[in-house]
Scaffold this motif. Sequence first.
Motif, PDB file in Angstrom:
ATOM      1  N   TRP A   1      -8.478   7.981  -5.005  1.00  0.00           N
ATOM      2  CA  TRP A   1      -8.048   6.618  -5.321  1.00  0.00           C
ATOM      3  C   TRP A   1      -8.465   5.717  -4.164  1.00  0.00           C
TER       4      TRP A   1
ATOM      5  N   PHE B   1      -6.640  10.023  -1.414  1.00  0.00           N
ATOM      6  CA  PHE B   1      -6.330   8.599  -1.333  1.00  0.00           C
ATOM      7  C   PHE B   1      -7.139   7.981  -0.201  1.00  0.00           C
TER       8      PHE B   1
ATOM      9  N   ARG C   1       0.573   4.070  -2.773  1.00  0.00           N
ATOM     10  CA  ARG C   1       0.247   5.435  -2.361  1.00  0.00           C
ATOM     11  C   ARG C   1       1.331   6.404  -2.839  1.00  0.00           C
TER      12      ARG C   1
ATOM     13  N   GLY D   1      -7.096   4.058   1.486  1.00  0.00           N
ATOM     14  CA  GLY D   1      -6.590   2.705   1.391  1.00  0.00           C
ATOM     15  C   GLY D   1      -6.914   1.882   2.632  1.00  0.00           C
TER      16      GLY D   1
ATOM     17  N   SER E   1      -3.772   2.214   5.256  1.00  0.00           N
ATOM     18  CA  SER E   1      -3.241   3.517   5.729  1.00  0.00           C
ATOM     19  C   SER E   1      -4.308   4.610   5.771  1.00  0.00           C
TER      20      SER E   1
ATOM     21  N   GLU F   1       0.828  -1.206   0.000  1.00  0.00           N
ATOM     22  CA  GLU F   1       0.000   0.000   0.000  1.00  0.00           C
ATOM     23  C   GLU F   1       0.865   1.259   0.000  1.00  0.00           C
ATOM     24  N   SER F   2       1.971   1.234   0.726  1.00  0.00           N
ATOM     25  CA  SER F   2       2.776   2.469   0.719  1.00  0.00           C
ATOM     26  C   SER F   2       3.452   2.650  -0.641  1.00  0.00           C
TER      27      SER F   2
END
Length: 279
Positions: free
Chosen positions: A85, A69, A57, A71, A74, A53-54
């Motif tokens: 997103w 964003f 991102r 997610g 996070s 994920e990072s």
Amino acid sequence: MTPTSALELLSIARAVALEAGAVILEARRGDVAVAAAKSSSVDVVTQVDRDAESLIRGRLAELRPGDAFFGEESGGGSGTTGLTWVVDPIDGTVNYLYGIPHYAVSIAVVEGDADPQSWRALAGVVVNPASGELYSAAAGGGAHLGDRALRVADAVTLGQALVATGFAYLAATRAEQGAAVARLLPLVRDIRRMGTASLDLCAVAAGRVNAYFERTLNPWDHAAGALIAEEAGALVTGVPGARADHRFLLAAHPELARMLAPVLADLGALPPPHEGSAR
Ligand code: LIP
């Protein structure tokens, strides 16, 4: 920032999902351990979920600096462009943990906030790194598996319907869901529990199942897959009078969906009325 077309956003989603997919697949060659438990002891996250994920991102922040964003691992970040997103780095984390090659990177971009009741999905990608299958859709541009255009299976009777579903991480909810599925089983062809909501929605789009329904999904579980199913001709709906959200999601050929929705309600597959829409 000049408005970007859904197809341009789709190519960004595709590139980032493929990059993350390669990292996730490589990590699966080694040992994968649980990093923490979330909503229950069986709702787990691995370090690979977090790293993926990072990466996603970071790439999106480079390529689309003004977008928001949201997610799974996070949380959210605000933006200035009106686009968000919605990302699940590994949908089907339990499958991933057990080495079942049926999990996916799911990336969608929507106009508005990460709220399924109000967003307008613009583009979505679902990649299964283990099989190499890439599902994609842009609003108004149809749905594809690789280069192949997708259409949902023709409508069938309930008795002929192959139905996919899933179960929550909370035991009490699973008990309710299990009881409803036991009542549904004699009425349909068969049930499939494959463990990854985004791929279940893509299976509807590809005609690999006739219908999929589930409760307690998060926006990141269905944002991309629902657009892919809709662009393939499916009706994706929620509890009566609402769009799909945390309470309930049903996807199928429109004729079958309209037949199945009241049956599922009668069988107790929908949440109790007091259950709210937000996670
Ligand atoms: C999973 C979904 C699945 C559902 C699980 C879980 P995760 O998402 O893909 O359909 O049954 O309860 O929500 O947690 O692997 O991102």
